[in-house]
Design a protein around this motif. Sequence first.
Motif, PDB file in Angstrom:
ATOM      1  N   LEU A   8       8.349 -18.712  -6.050  1.00  0.00           N
ATOM      2  CA  LEU A   8       7.118 -19.803  -6.485  1.00  0.00           C
ATOM      3  C   LEU A   8       6.722 -20.471  -5.212  1.00  0.00           C
ATOM      4  O   LEU A   8       7.439 -20.909  -4.554  1.00  0.00           O
ATOM      5  CB  LEU A   8       7.237 -20.632  -7.520  1.00  0.00           C
ATOM      6  CG  LEU A   8       7.616 -19.826  -8.952  1.00  0.00           C
ATOM      7  CD1 LEU A   8       7.853 -20.695 -10.124  1.00  0.00           C
ATOM      8  CD2 LEU A   8       6.243 -18.850  -9.378  1.00  0.00           C
ATOM      9  N   GLY A   9       5.238 -20.730  -5.051  1.00  0.00           N
ATOM     10  CA  GLY A   9       4.711 -21.279  -3.899  1.00  0.00           C
ATOM     11  C   GLY A   9       3.982 -22.439  -4.898  1.00  0.00           C
ATOM     12  O   GLY A   9       3.495 -22.206  -5.743  1.00  0.00           O
ATOM     13  N   VAL A 234       1.934 -12.512   1.313  1.00  0.00           N
ATOM     14  CA  VAL A 234       0.347 -12.410   1.098  1.00  0.00           C
ATOM     15  C   VAL A 234       0.022 -13.476  -0.077  1.00  0.00           C
ATOM     16  O   VAL A 234       0.365 -13.385  -0.932  1.00  0.00           O
ATOM     17  CB  VAL A 234      -0.041 -10.939   0.874  1.00  0.00           C
ATOM     18  CG1 VAL A 234      -1.808 -10.776   0.388  1.00  0.00           C
ATOM     19  CG2 VAL A 234       0.041 -10.003   1.714  1.00  0.00           C
ATOM     20  N   ILE A 235      -1.200 -14.030   0.172  1.00  0.00           N
ATOM     21  CA  ILE A 235      -1.675 -15.084  -0.594  1.00  0.00           C
ATOM     22  C   ILE A 235      -2.681 -14.339  -1.387  1.00  0.00           C
ATOM     23  O   ILE A 235      -3.914 -14.308  -0.641  1.00  0.00           O
ATOM     24  CB  ILE A 235      -2.061 -16.319   0.076  1.00  0.00           C
ATOM     25  CG1 ILE A 235      -1.002 -17.206   0.732  1.00  0.00           C
ATOM     26  CG2 ILE A 235      -2.927 -17.257  -0.941  1.00  0.00           C
ATOM     27  CD1 ILE A 235      -0.085 -17.721  -0.090  1.00  0.00           C
ATOM     28  N   TYR A 267       3.958 -10.192  -2.201  1.00  0.00           N
ATOM     29  CA  TYR A 267       2.702 -10.575  -2.664  1.00  0.00           C
ATOM     30  C   TYR A 267       2.907 -11.664  -3.800  1.00  0.00           C
ATOM     31  O   TYR A 267       3.356 -11.638  -4.901  1.00  0.00           O
ATOM     32  CB  TYR A 267       2.122  -9.220  -3.274  1.00  0.00           C
ATOM     33  CG  TYR A 267       0.699  -9.868  -3.854  1.00  0.00           C
ATOM     34  CD1 TYR A 267      -0.359  -9.684  -3.280  1.00  0.00           C
ATOM     35  CD2 TYR A 267       0.603  -9.804  -5.182  1.00  0.00           C
ATOM     36  CE1 TYR A 267      -1.768  -9.726  -3.710  1.00  0.00           C
ATOM     37  CE2 TYR A 267      -0.811 -10.069  -5.772  1.00  0.00           C
ATOM     38  CZ  TYR A 267      -1.657 -10.100  -5.145  1.00  0.00           C
ATOM     39  OH  TYR A 267      -2.878 -10.587  -5.526  1.00  0.00           O
ATOM     40  N   PHE A 268       1.961 -12.632  -3.576  1.00  0.00           N
ATOM     41  CA  PHE A 268       1.744 -13.894  -4.402  1.00  0.00           C
ATOM     42  C   PHE A 268       0.336 -13.857  -5.220  1.00  0.00           C
ATOM     43  O   PHE A 268      -0.503 -13.838  -4.425  1.00  0.00           O
ATOM     44  CB  PHE A 268       2.103 -15.168  -3.825  1.00  0.00           C
ATOM     45  CG  PHE A 268       3.221 -14.972  -3.081  1.00  0.00           C
ATOM     46  CD1 PHE A 268       4.503 -15.515  -3.746  1.00  0.00           C
ATOM     47  CD2 PHE A 268       3.706 -14.798  -1.729  1.00  0.00           C
ATOM     48  CE1 PHE A 268       5.562 -15.410  -3.427  1.00  0.00           C
ATOM     49  CE2 PHE A 268       4.998 -14.689  -1.213  1.00  0.00           C
ATOM     50  CZ  PHE A 268       5.857 -15.069  -2.075  1.00  0.00           C
ATOM     51  N   ALA A 269       0.337 -14.026  -6.519  1.00  0.00           N
ATOM     52  CA  ALA A 269      -0.985 -14.267  -6.873  1.00  0.00           C
ATOM     53  C   ALA A 269      -1.244 -15.383  -7.315  1.00  0.00           C
ATOM     54  O   ALA A 269      -0.133 -16.312  -7.726  1.00  0.00           O
ATOM     55  CB  ALA A 269      -0.996 -13.466  -8.459  1.00  0.00           C
ATOM     56  N   ALA A 382       3.427  -6.407 -10.942  1.00  0.00           N
ATOM     57  CA  ALA A 382       2.279  -6.768 -10.276  1.00  0.00           C
ATOM     58  C   ALA A 382       2.308  -7.871  -9.162  1.00  0.00           C
ATOM     59  O   ALA A 382       1.440  -7.972  -8.368  1.00  0.00           O
ATOM     60  CB  ALA A 382       1.394  -7.409 -11.261  1.00  0.00           C
ATOM     61  N   VAL A 383       3.420  -8.570  -9.182  1.00  0.00           N
ATOM     62  CA  VAL A 383       3.712  -9.492  -7.984  1.00  0.00           C
ATOM     63  C   VAL A 383       4.959  -9.699  -7.675  1.00  0.00           C
ATOM     64  O   VAL A 383       5.907  -9.520  -8.267  1.00  0.00           O
ATOM     65  CB  VAL A 383       3.126 -11.149  -8.616  1.00  0.00           C
ATOM     66  CG1 VAL A 383       1.776 -11.236  -9.244  1.00  0.00           C
ATOM     67  CG2 VAL A 383       3.903 -11.216  -9.864  1.00  0.00           C
TER      68      VAL A 383
END
Length: 440
Positions: A8-9, A234-235, A267-269, A382-383
């Motif tokens: 998590l970000g 990737v944001i 990859y971060f959604a 997906a993430v």
Amino acid sequence: MTDRTMILGMHLGTGYGSQGMSWRAPGVDPANYTDIDAQVRYARAAERGKFAFLFLPDNLAMTRGIDREVPQATLDPMLSLAVIAHATERIGFVATGSTTFNEPYNIARQFKALDVMSHGRAGWNAVTTSDPSAAANFGRTIAERPERYGRAHETLQIVQALWGSWQEDAWVKDPDTGVFVDTDKVRPVNLQGTHVASRGPLPIPPSEQGQPVIFSAGGGEYGLTIAGRYASGVIGAAFTVDDARAQRDAAREAARQAGRNPDEIKYFAGVMPALGTSVRDALNRRIALNEDSFPSRVPYLGAMLGLSLDAGRLDEPLTRAQLAAAQASPFDPRAAHALKVAHQGWTVREILAHGVIDYHPTPVGSAADVADHLQEWFEAGAVDGFWVSPDVNETDIDTFVDEVIPLLQDRGLYPRDYDGTTLREHLGVPYQYGIDPRTA
Ligand SMILES: Cc1cc2nc3c(=O)[nH]c(=O)nc-3n(C[C@H](O)[C@H](O)[C@H](O)COP(=O)(O)O)c2cc1C
């Protein structure tokens, strides 16, 4: 249970939160924009929740709407992070920096300095900048993509070369021999591109993670090439689980094409939780935070649903005839979700309070509802994780950390503590120093 865990970000774009009126929320000091202590408080709260990183977007111009809404960036991400780094121990930082309106030497120096000062916790979100107002602040205009991305590739390569120009064992610092640095091991890079150049070297030794971690944001063919060649993170922005999976797969494929292992890119959604004690409570909070903006959003909601909606009837659900006629617009990826919410019988105000026209998906409700959303996307492949935009930083970071994080931990989806000390370790991406020889 899966064998990987979610990363998590925390989005710290403003001093206030993701909702335009968050500066007026109860308990929030309206002067937070200039209060670094507030940012430090939010960073520490995220660190308590074992967040891997803080994400600081940036705009090189005044954002629209600040007559009534919060600005979309901190005063200056790098200066803010220098202070935050000193006040935290483990959490990483991803700051946005433009490849168009910076010289490679400036980027290389600032980010590596932050990386060393924070003991290996810095990351650079490299963006090309497409905002004409930003260009105007540099006396320029926005060039076409081929030129901006050509400059981005050169900038990324020169920055990494500068980072590697002080070799890992160059710093002798031996008081007995009197040798401070072995200058044979601090070499110029002598890189001359079409757009940018630098001689080097950059006189900064390695950090605990070697050098800052590179992130990128944005898609398209141009963006994917940047991500595939250089980025470890990737944001992203995706409204559906299928879209997120497609974006993640595309980033992984771009890394593979560049000769890298796809697991090296995460990859971060985005997600904008509306967090309350229940769905009703969460909606009430969102309604209070948006009362000014709802009437102006009604026409757009109507366009998404193929209906002409009346802003004067905010507190009525759609009629049976409207629901029968409604169709999700093919031009907006949020429309199908908006239609689904409308069919649940909510009033127009409540439909909008579900965040159906926000920038990222909005799980609405209790901590369990939010955790369910994160789990569903994560388990669907997906993430690798999310960047979380709380409605109101002052209250909602703590709520997320105290209520959502333990649920994710109990479900085996999220680590109970940091494994390492550097951003690379938090992300599970490999050590790197200088240009990656596979992509040079
Ligand atoms: C989720 C997300 C966050 C982004 N954050 C920023 C940002 O903080 N600052 C910025 O200048 N660009 C940011 N970008 C990148 C721009 O929106 C856009 O992708 C970039 O300017 C590339 O457009 P272009 O292909 O025309 O160059 C972000 C993109 C995404 C998808």
